[in-house]
Design a protein around this motif. Structure first.
Motif, PDB file in Angstrom:
ATOM      1  N   LEU A 112      16.919  47.033  65.660  1.00  0.00           N
ATOM      2  CA  LEU A 112      18.023  46.217  66.165  1.00  0.00           C
ATOM      3  C   LEU A 112      18.796  46.986  67.234  1.00  0.00           C
ATOM      4  CD1 LEU A 112      19.249  44.861  62.723  1.00  0.00           C
ATOM      5  CD2 LEU A 112      18.113  43.527  64.504  1.00  0.00           C
ATOM      6  N   ASN A 113      19.535  46.257  68.076  1.00  0.00           N
ATOM      7  CA  ASN A 113      20.228  46.942  69.158  1.00  0.00           C
ATOM      8  C   ASN A 113      21.406  47.761  68.612  1.00  0.00           C
ATOM      9  OD1 ASN A 113      22.952  45.442  69.677  1.00  0.00           O
ATOM     10  ND2 ASN A 113      21.462  43.793  69.506  1.00  0.00           N
ATOM     11  N   PHE A 114      21.652  48.889  69.248  1.00  0.00           N
ATOM     12  CA  PHE A 114      22.650  49.849  68.790  1.00  0.00           C
ATOM     13  C   PHE A 114      24.070  49.278  68.779  1.00  0.00           C
ATOM     14  CE2 PHE A 114      25.544  53.454  69.919  1.00  0.00           C
ATOM     15  CZ  PHE A 114      25.528  54.056  68.675  1.00  0.00           C
ATOM     16  N   PRO A 115      24.514  48.524  69.806  1.00  0.00           N
ATOM     17  CA  PRO A 115      25.870  47.968  69.762  1.00  0.00           C
ATOM     18  C   PRO A 115      26.130  47.106  68.526  1.00  0.00           C
ATOM     19  CG  PRO A 115      25.010  47.816  71.985  1.00  0.00           C
ATOM     20  CD  PRO A 115      23.874  48.265  71.114  1.00  0.00           C
ATOM     21  N   THR A 116      25.134  46.315  68.123  1.00  0.00           N
ATOM     22  CA  THR A 116      25.301  45.482  66.930  1.00  0.00           C
ATOM     23  C   THR A 116      25.472  46.337  65.682  1.00  0.00           C
ATOM     24  OG1 THR A 116      24.067  43.590  67.807  1.00  0.00           O
ATOM     25  CG2 THR A 116      24.150  43.811  65.415  1.00  0.00           C
ATOM     26  N   ILE A 117      24.606  47.334  65.509  1.00  0.00           N
ATOM     27  CA  ILE A 117      24.666  48.189  64.319  1.00  0.00           C
ATOM     28  C   ILE A 117      25.953  49.004  64.307  1.00  0.00           C
ATOM     29  CG2 ILE A 117      23.535  50.029  63.031  1.00  0.00           C
ATOM     30  CD1 ILE A 117      22.031  47.410  63.015  1.00  0.00           C
ATOM     31  N   LEU A 118      26.370  49.518  65.453  1.00  0.00           N
ATOM     32  CA  LEU A 118      27.593  50.317  65.520  1.00  0.00           C
ATOM     33  C   LEU A 118      28.815  49.468  65.164  1.00  0.00           C
ATOM     34  CD1 LEU A 118      29.060  52.932  66.151  1.00  0.00           C
ATOM     35  CD2 LEU A 118      29.074  52.291  68.575  1.00  0.00           C
ATOM     36  N   THR A 119      28.890  48.257  65.706  1.00  0.00           N
ATOM     37  CA  THR A 119      30.013  47.376  65.390  1.00  0.00           C
ATOM     38  C   THR A 119      30.049  47.056  63.903  1.00  0.00           C
ATOM     39  OG1 THR A 119      29.834  46.372  67.597  1.00  0.00           O
ATOM     40  CG2 THR A 119      31.115  45.177  65.954  1.00  0.00           C
ATOM     41  N   GLY A 120      28.890  46.900  63.303  1.00  0.00           N
ATOM     42  CA  GLY A 120      28.830  46.617  61.873  1.00  0.00           C
ATOM     43  C   GLY A 120      29.067  47.825  61.005  1.00  0.00           C
ATOM     44  N   SER A 121      29.116  49.017  61.593  1.00  0.00           N
ATOM     45  CA  SER A 121      29.253  50.253  60.813  1.00  0.00           C
ATOM     46  C   SER A 121      30.655  50.838  60.838  1.00  0.00           C
ATOM     47  CB  SER A 121      28.266  51.313  61.346  1.00  0.00           C
ATOM     48  OG  SER A 121      26.934  50.851  61.260  1.00  0.00           O
ATOM     49  N   ILE A 122      31.556  50.280  61.663  1.00  0.00           N
ATOM     50  CA  ILE A 122      32.924  50.797  61.731  1.00  0.00           C
ATOM     51  C   ILE A 122      33.612  50.564  60.385  1.00  0.00           C
ATOM     52  CG2 ILE A 122      35.160  50.605  62.870  1.00  0.00           C
ATOM     53  CD1 ILE A 122      32.985  51.792  64.621  1.00  0.00           C
ATOM     54  N   PRO A 123      34.121  51.612  59.731  1.00  0.00           N
ATOM     55  CA  PRO A 123      34.665  51.458  58.376  1.00  0.00           C
ATOM     56  C   PRO A 123      36.068  50.877  58.341  1.00  0.00           C
ATOM     57  CG  PRO A 123      34.901  53.728  59.082  1.00  0.00           C
ATOM     58  CD  PRO A 123      34.162  53.012  60.194  1.00  0.00           C
ATOM     59  N   GLY A 124      36.315  50.051  57.319  1.00  0.00           N
ATOM     60  CA  GLY A 124      37.666  49.532  57.093  1.00  0.00           C
ATOM     61  C   GLY A 124      38.127  48.481  58.060  1.00  0.00           C
ATOM     62  N   GLY A 125      37.200  47.861  58.782  1.00  0.00           N
ATOM     63  CA  GLY A 125      37.619  46.874  59.775  1.00  0.00           C
ATOM     64  C   GLY A 125      36.784  45.615  59.762  1.00  0.00           C
ATOM     65  N   LEU A 126      36.525  45.057  58.567  1.00  0.00           N
ATOM     66  CA  LEU A 126      35.661  43.888  58.460  1.00  0.00           C
ATOM     67  C   LEU A 126      36.168  42.748  59.331  1.00  0.00           C
ATOM     68  CD1 LEU A 126      34.066  42.470  55.230  1.00  0.00           C
ATOM     69  CD2 LEU A 126      35.121  40.946  56.873  1.00  0.00           C
ATOM     70  N   THR A 127      37.426  42.363  59.141  1.00  0.00           N
ATOM     71  CA  THR A 127      37.984  41.244  59.898  1.00  0.00           C
ATOM     72  C   THR A 127      37.976  41.520  61.396  1.00  0.00           C
ATOM     73  OG1 THR A 127      39.437  40.719  58.033  1.00  0.00           O
ATOM     74  CG2 THR A 127      39.991  39.748  60.167  1.00  0.00           C
ATOM     75  N   GLN A 128      38.427  42.720  61.753  1.00  0.00           N
ATOM     76  CA  GLN A 128      38.536  43.076  63.165  1.00  0.00           C
ATOM     77  C   GLN A 128      37.168  43.128  63.835  1.00  0.00           C
ATOM     78  OE1 GLN A 128      40.553  43.206  65.421  1.00  0.00           O
ATOM     79  NE2 GLN A 128      40.634  45.056  66.636  1.00  0.00           N
ATOM     80  N   MET A 129      36.186  43.752  63.179  1.00  0.00           N
ATOM     81  CA  MET A 129      34.887  43.950  63.798  1.00  0.00           C
ATOM     82  C   MET A 129      34.090  42.653  63.904  1.00  0.00           C
ATOM     83  SD  MET A 129      34.700  47.009  64.878  1.00  0.00           S
ATOM     84  CE  MET A 129      36.448  46.857  65.250  1.00  0.00           C
ATOM     85  N   VAL A 130      34.201  41.777  62.898  1.00  0.00           N
ATOM     86  CA  VAL A 130      33.498  40.498  62.974  1.00  0.00           C
ATOM     87  C   VAL A 130      34.088  39.652  64.093  1.00  0.00           C
ATOM     88  CG1 VAL A 130      33.019  38.340  61.752  1.00  0.00           C
ATOM     89  CG2 VAL A 130      32.800  40.516  60.556  1.00  0.00           C
ATOM     90  N   TYR A 131      35.406  39.646  64.179  1.00  0.00           N
ATOM     91  CA  TYR A 131      36.079  38.910  65.250  1.00  0.00           C
ATOM     92  C   TYR A 131      35.689  39.494  66.608  1.00  0.00           C
ATOM     93  CZ  TYR A 131      39.842  35.809  66.849  1.00  0.00           C
ATOM     94  OH  TYR A 131      40.555  34.799  67.434  1.00  0.00           O
ATOM     95  N   PHE A 132      35.651  40.816  66.701  1.00  0.00           N
ATOM     96  CA  PHE A 132      35.265  41.488  67.944  1.00  0.00           C
ATOM     97  C   PHE A 132      33.830  41.133  68.329  1.00  0.00           C
ATOM     98  CE2 PHE A 132      33.033  45.159  69.800  1.00  0.00           C
ATOM     99  CZ  PHE A 132      33.737  45.301  70.988  1.00  0.00           C
ATOM    100  N   ALA A 133      32.941  41.119  67.329  1.00  0.00           N
ATOM    101  CA  ALA A 133      31.534  40.798  67.585  1.00  0.00           C
ATOM    102  C   ALA A 133      31.380  39.384  68.120  1.00  0.00           C
ATOM    103  CB  ALA A 133      30.715  40.969  66.302  1.00  0.00           C
ATOM    104  N   GLN A 134      32.194  38.481  67.585  1.00  0.00           N
ATOM    105  CA  GLN A 134      32.131  37.090  68.027  1.00  0.00           C
ATOM    106  C   GLN A 134      32.544  36.959  69.493  1.00  0.00           C
ATOM    107  OE1 GLN A 134      34.912  34.468  66.161  1.00  0.00           O
ATOM    108  NE2 GLN A 134      33.694  32.638  66.519  1.00  0.00           N
ATOM    109  N   GLU A 135      33.427  37.843  69.951  1.00  0.00           N
ATOM    110  CA  GLU A 135      33.940  37.765  71.316  1.00  0.00           C
ATOM    111  C   GLU A 135      33.095  38.552  72.313  1.00  0.00           C
ATOM    112  OE1 GLU A 135      37.863  39.347  70.751  1.00  0.00           O
ATOM    113  OE2 GLU A 135      38.755  37.381  70.436  1.00  0.00           O
TER     114      GLU A 135
END
Length: 365
Positions: free
Chosen positions: A118-141
């Motif tokens: 899988l592409n690195f940006p996707t995995i990195l965004t999903g690996s940031i700790p303690g930021g489920l809401t923030q990272m999912v919202y960020f990924a959507q944008e």
């Protein structure tokens, strides 16, 4: 699937069905005493029911945004003057350990990306700790990031943290008192809503205005970060905002959880079957690294091992605070470290990730 506005009678029926399924999921998870039931329960049930019964769910975006505003207010309310003092005095060490944790997450993401394909940006965004809401919202944008994979990785990490941290804290490793029942979730000894209508109105207007202003200037996750900033600003003036009852906190989690459940598309995971065990292993490695770092932090400040561990544990600040209270750890110390990492992730990480992704995706001349 439209999840942003009511447009027909069919949408109303689908919304009622979605709400019923979410409430059922939260209730079942609560009865089973699963941690953060109103965040995980609705998400899991929406996902399962949509796959097993081929149900078309519907969730207006305004409900999700309302949940984000409530969550932002709750987070900002935790930023007291005592926590600010702790952060100010220990800022360099907090920054150092937060940076080390993020470096570890980046290395793990690189390995997982290589193995999974899988592409690195996707995995990195999903690996940031303690930021489920923030990272999912960020990924959507953010273009080029798979929201399903990010949500899946964040949820799996959350499961690993909320189940492993209590077991570790109450194990002989940290000498936690296992005779004290551990209750994960929203709790407070008293609520002052009845006596704080004026303060509640002032805070309510402020968080909504900050959210709308954040949206107008295209700030990342404006309905979450705007209320956090607005609440912190009011806190520092000395105005005391009322704590919200658990039912409202749980309700806000449900509002957000359903949206996450609708984002999850398991069909996209069929070609990435190894992502489950990779995310589990990387989560356990992150917890193990946190244990080692906590011993170093404990030696620096001569604090207890359990206080140091909970200060660095890559989970939610509210969950770590509740556990810290149960084992009589230093609450201000834990809250200070957790709050710094949360604010760092919410405010600094999105622009850093955008800059980083632009650099690595920049075409070579």
């Amino acid at each position: 699937m439209n999840i942003y506005a009511f447009s027909s009678k069919s949408n109303i029926v689908q919304f009622i069905l979605t709400l019923f399924t979410a409430l059922l999921g939260g209730t079942v998870f609560s009865v089973l005493h699963i941690p953060v039931p109103w965040l995980l329960g609705p998400m899991v049930f929406i996902l399962i029911f949509s796959k097993l019964f081929n149900i078309s769910f519907y969730w207006p975006g305004i409900i999700r945004d309302t949940g984000l505003i409530i969550l932002g207010y709750s987070i900002g309310l935790s930023f007291t003057k005592a926590v600010l003092t702790t952060i100010t005095m220990q800022l360099p060490v907090m920054f150092l350990f937060t940076t080390i944790t993020l470096i570890i997450c980046t290395l793990l993401a690189f390995v997982v990306a290589k193995i999974s394909g899988l592409n690195f940006p996707t995995i990195l965004t999903g690996s940031i700790p303690g930021g489920l809401t923030q990272m999912v919202y960020f990924a959507q944008e953010t273009k080029g990031i798979d929201v399903t994979i990010v949500t899946f990785l964040q949820v799996i990490r959350l499961f690993v943290i909320i189940f492993s941290v209590p077991l570790l804290v109450f194990s002989p490793l940290y000498g936690g008192d296992t005779s004290v029942p551990l209750q994960l979730g929203s709790q407070s000894s008293s609520y002052s809503l009845n006596d704080s209508y004026l303060e509640l109105i002032i805070y309510g207007i402020t968080v909504v205005l900050f959210a709308l202003f954040g949206k107008k200037i295209n700030a990342p996750t404006p309905f979450l970060l705007g209320p956090i900033i607005g609440t912190i600003c009011l806190n520092l003036t000395g105005l005391q905002g009322p704590e919200l009852p658990p039912v409202i906190i749980d309700g806000s989690q449900l509002m957000i959880s359903v949206f996450f459940g609708l984002l999850l598309n398991l069909d996209k995971l069929k070609n990435n079957r190894n992502i489950l065990w990779l995310s589990l292993v990387s989560g356990m490695i992150l917890v193990s690294a946190t244990i080692l770092l906590s011993y170093i932090l404990g030696m620096i400040y001569h604090t207890s091992n359990v206080t140091a561990f909970l200060s660095l544990a890559p989970g939610g600040m509210d969950q770590m605070g509740i556990i810290a209270h149960e084992v009589k750890a230093d609450l201000s110390f834990v809250a200070g470290f957790q709050m710094f990492r949360l604010l760092f992730i919410y405010f600094a990480i999105p622009p850093l990730l955008k800059w980083f992704f632009q650099r690595i995706n920049k075409p070579e001349n």
